[in-house]
Design a protein around this motif. Structure first.
Motif, PDB file in Angstrom:
ATOM      1  N   THR A   1      43.934  36.042  40.030  1.00 56.98           N
ATOM      2  CA  THR A   1      42.874  36.733  39.306  1.00 56.98           C
ATOM      3  C   THR A   1      42.578  38.061  39.986  1.00 56.98           C
ATOM      4  O   THR A   1      43.300  38.495  40.885  1.00 56.98           O
TER       5      THR A   1
ATOM      6  N   TYR B   1      40.713  42.238  39.392  1.00 60.57           N
ATOM      7  CA  TYR B   1      40.314  43.280  38.444  1.00 60.57           C
ATOM      8  C   TYR B   1      41.189  44.506  38.702  1.00 60.57           C
ATOM      9  O   TYR B   1      41.342  44.923  39.849  1.00 60.57           O
TER      10      TYR B   1
ATOM     11  N   ARG C   1      44.361  35.282  35.152  1.00 58.43           N
ATOM     12  CA  ARG C   1      43.495  36.016  34.233  1.00 58.43           C
ATOM     13  C   ARG C   1      42.762  37.134  34.959  1.00 58.43           C
ATOM     14  O   ARG C   1      42.466  37.027  36.148  1.00 58.43           O
TER      15      ARG C   1
ATOM     16  N   ALA D   1      39.464  38.948  35.707  1.00 56.35           N
ATOM     17  CA  ALA D   1      38.042  38.632  35.686  1.00 56.35           C
ATOM     18  C   ALA D   1      37.258  39.803  35.094  1.00 56.35           C
ATOM     19  O   ALA D   1      37.753  40.932  35.017  1.00 56.35           O
ATOM     20  N   ASN D   2      36.025  39.541  34.670  1.00 54.11           N
ATOM     21  CA  ASN D   2      35.195  40.613  34.124  1.00 54.11           C
ATOM     22  C   ASN D   2      34.840  41.654  35.179  1.00 54.11           C
ATOM     23  O   ASN D   2      34.585  42.801  34.866  1.00 54.11           O
ATOM     24  N   ASN D   3      34.808  41.240  36.442  1.00 60.22           N
ATOM     25  CA  ASN D   3      34.621  42.179  37.543  1.00 60.22           C
ATOM     26  C   ASN D   3      35.079  41.499  38.828  1.00 60.22           C
ATOM     27  O   ASN D   3      35.425  40.314  38.839  1.00 60.22           O
ATOM     28  N   GLU D   4      35.069  42.270  39.910  1.00 57.17           N
ATOM     29  CA  GLU D   4      35.602  41.772  41.173  1.00 57.17           C
ATOM     30  C   GLU D   4      34.758  40.642  41.757  1.00 57.17           C
ATOM     31  O   GLU D   4      35.278  39.710  42.373  1.00 57.17           O
TER      32      GLU D   4
ATOM     33  N   LEU E   1      33.089  38.358  40.162  1.00 56.85           N
ATOM     34  CA  LEU E   1      33.400  37.115  39.458  1.00 56.85           C
ATOM     35  C   LEU E   1      34.751  36.564  39.888  1.00 56.85           C
ATOM     36  O   LEU E   1      34.939  35.343  39.959  1.00 56.85           O
ATOM     37  N   SER E   2      35.690  37.442  40.182  1.00 58.90           N
ATOM     38  CA  SER E   2      36.998  36.955  40.642  1.00 58.90           C
ATOM     39  C   SER E   2      36.859  36.261  41.996  1.00 58.90           C
ATOM     40  O   SER E   2      37.503  35.238  42.248  1.00 58.90           O
TER      41      SER E   2
ATOM     42  N   THR F   1      42.958  36.738  44.692  1.00 60.52           N
ATOM     43  CA  THR F   1      42.371  37.773  43.862  1.00 60.52           C
ATOM     44  C   THR F   1      42.832  39.132  44.353  1.00 60.52           C
ATOM     45  O   THR F   1      43.037  39.335  45.562  1.00 60.52           O
TER      46      THR F   1
ATOM     47  N   GLY G   1      30.492  50.086  38.194  1.00 57.89           N
ATOM     48  CA  GLY G   1      29.715  49.057  37.562  1.00 57.89           C
ATOM     49  C   GLY G   1      28.251  49.396  37.364  1.00 57.89           C
ATOM     50  O   GLY G   1      27.417  48.502  37.201  1.00 57.89           O
TER      51      GLY G   1
END
Length: 482
Positions: free
Chosen positions: A38, A40, A67, A69-72, A74-75, A91, A480
């Protein structure tokens, strides 16, 4: 499967990959398999995500969860969660993404990795700041988070350091920071292949988490649990160093015979140093300690290395991260062994107060050659005199090449065709112009003109600073921030 994809299922012989591709192949070669890939995207590691996208069918058939992730942050949370079942997780994000993920990484690292799982955190560092808004050096962030750092120096090591990182993580219970710089990420080379390993527990064979078997005392870090975890870090570092020593992560090459100067180096700088010494006719002349684990240092190994020399020169890009650790270590050993001779440590400063290797931006062989010639002239005049003609020849070549001027057509960065930022920029330009129009403001708002200030953050829209949209970017704050 396309010809390019077949390279990732080959398990013997040699093949050519880019650095970002080697991260994926290294994950495939990790014993027991990697369960989660995962992160970003961002330069210089964005192509890692292009690779897992191209390999989507293979990854799906093996049950790997891959996948964006929506941002780092979250990863990093996904990596932390994977440790609940002893899963191996990696990640990948660019250096400034580490700032976004720092809180989650701090908690994940303190809570610790599973002895059958492990976590590898890849930071894409950009020493020359060619595609990065902050002059970041992720080694310092890792140190702040108590997270060890490994740094590959060659394409082969890019691949092999992924399974190595998991072994160190499992042995120490720590997340492993992994530094991949631009030249290695975007470059590549031929590497020797090893067998792939696919995870037994996977998206095709999911497991169940039994919450009654979990221990929140170890994983939910509120005071005083946080302090207890920090107190135990030295013991985890000891396990890390022992495993790194067993695996031969750090290596020494060259000869100590008649050498009073030695080098300590990590990452891409190792290749720059070898090239520079070869150009100066000095290859094989000096002992070189190449650090695969650049934080924390193996104190015993470094002390033994420094005790055999008069001068140790640290070659590293950006600030003196390794140099600082080495100088502190040598000073401490001197205090404990009064009267014992240990090498003087040089890097960003040279003898007599002269400037050493630059602390800003990156390195390349020509910079290293110039710095080495300066150091040899200061620290070993006899050697400098012996190699004087060779030194002058290399310096003259550098001056000649650097004096060449080329007129290249300029191309202002701009948005891709169809990018929605084109439309929003046009609308904002129109709005700002209307707000400066006295007649318009008087008619519609019954007030004086207003000079609108635009404050931006990181993304493609940072290119609003360039014509014809420079009116739309006056200030700028990080990733962000909307």
């Amino acid at each position: 499967m396309s010809l390019g994809e077949e390279r990732f299922t080959e398990e013997t012989g040699w093949e050519i990959y880019t650095g970002n591709e080697l991260l994926v192949k290294g994950a495939f070669e990790t014993p027991g398999g990697v369960h989660l890939l995962t992160g970003y995207p961002g330069s210089p590691v964005a192509a890692f995500f292009d690779t897992i996208t191209k390999l989507a069918d293979l990854i799906k058939t093996k049950g790997i969860c891959a996948r964006i992730a929506n941002n780092e942050a979250l990863s990093a949370a996904m990596v932390n969660g994977a440790q609940m079942m002893g899963l191996r997780a990696m990640t990948v994000f660019k250096s400034v993404g580490g700032h976004v993920a720092a809180d989650a990484l701090a908690l994940a690292n303190l809570a610790g990795t599973h002895p059958e799982g492990g976590a590898v955190i890849v930071f894409g560092d950009d020493p020359w700041s060619e595609s990065t808004q902050v002059a970041a050096d992720s080694r310092y962030l890792c140190e702040h988070l108590h997270m060890p750092v490994i740094e590959p120096a060659t394409p082969q090591e890019i691949k092999d350091f992924v399974p190595l990182g998991f072994r160190l993580s499992q042995a120490s219970g720590l997340c492993m920071g992994y530094i991949l710089t631009t030249a290695l990420a975007d470059g590549g080379g031929s590497v020797e292949l090893r067998p792939n390993h696919w995870p037994q527990r996977s998206m095709l064979n999911p497991g169940v988490i039994h919450t009654d078997q979990l221990n929140p005392e170890e994983t939910v870090l509120l005071p005083p649990r946080t302090g207890r975890k920090e107190v135990n870090l030295p013991e985890r570092y000891e396990r890390l160093i022992a495993e790194a020593r067993r695996l031969g992560v750090n290596t020494i090459s060259g000869s100590f015979e008649r050498a009073k100067i030695g080098f300590v180096v990590a990452g891409q700088s190792y290749q720059y140093l070898l090239t520079a010494l070869s150009r100066l006719g000095l290859d094989g002349r000096f002992p070189i300690l190449k650090l695969g684990l650049c934080y924390p240092l193996d104190e015993r190994q470094v002390a033994e290395f420094a005790s055999r020399l008069e001068n140790v020169v640290v070659v590293e890009e950006r600030r003196g991260f390794v140099e600082k650790q080495l100088a502190e270590l040598v000073n401490r050993v001197r205090q404990l062994n009064r009267g014992t001779r240990f090498a003087d440590v040089w890097g960003k400063r040279f003898p007599s107060g002269h400037e050493g290797f630059p602390a800003a931006l990156g390195l390349h062989p020509s910079i290293v050659i110039q710095c080495l010639v300066k150091f040899f002239r200061l620290a070993d005049p006899a050697l400098a005199a012996q190699c004087g003609s060779r030194f002058e020849r290399e310096l003259a070549l550098i001056r000649e090449v650097s004096s060449r001027k080329f007129d290249l057509p300029a191309r202002t960065p701009t948005f891709c065709p169809g990018c929605p930022h084109r439309d929003s920029a046009s609308a904002l330009l129109e709005i700002s112009q209307k707000f400066l129009d006295r007649d318009y403001m008087s008619k519609h708002y019954h007030r004086e003109p207003v000079d609108l200030v635009f404050h931006g953050d990181t993304g493609c829209y940072t290119m609003l600073m360039f014509p014809p949209n420079e009116r739309l970017m006056h200030n700028y704050s990080g990733m962000g921030l909307g």
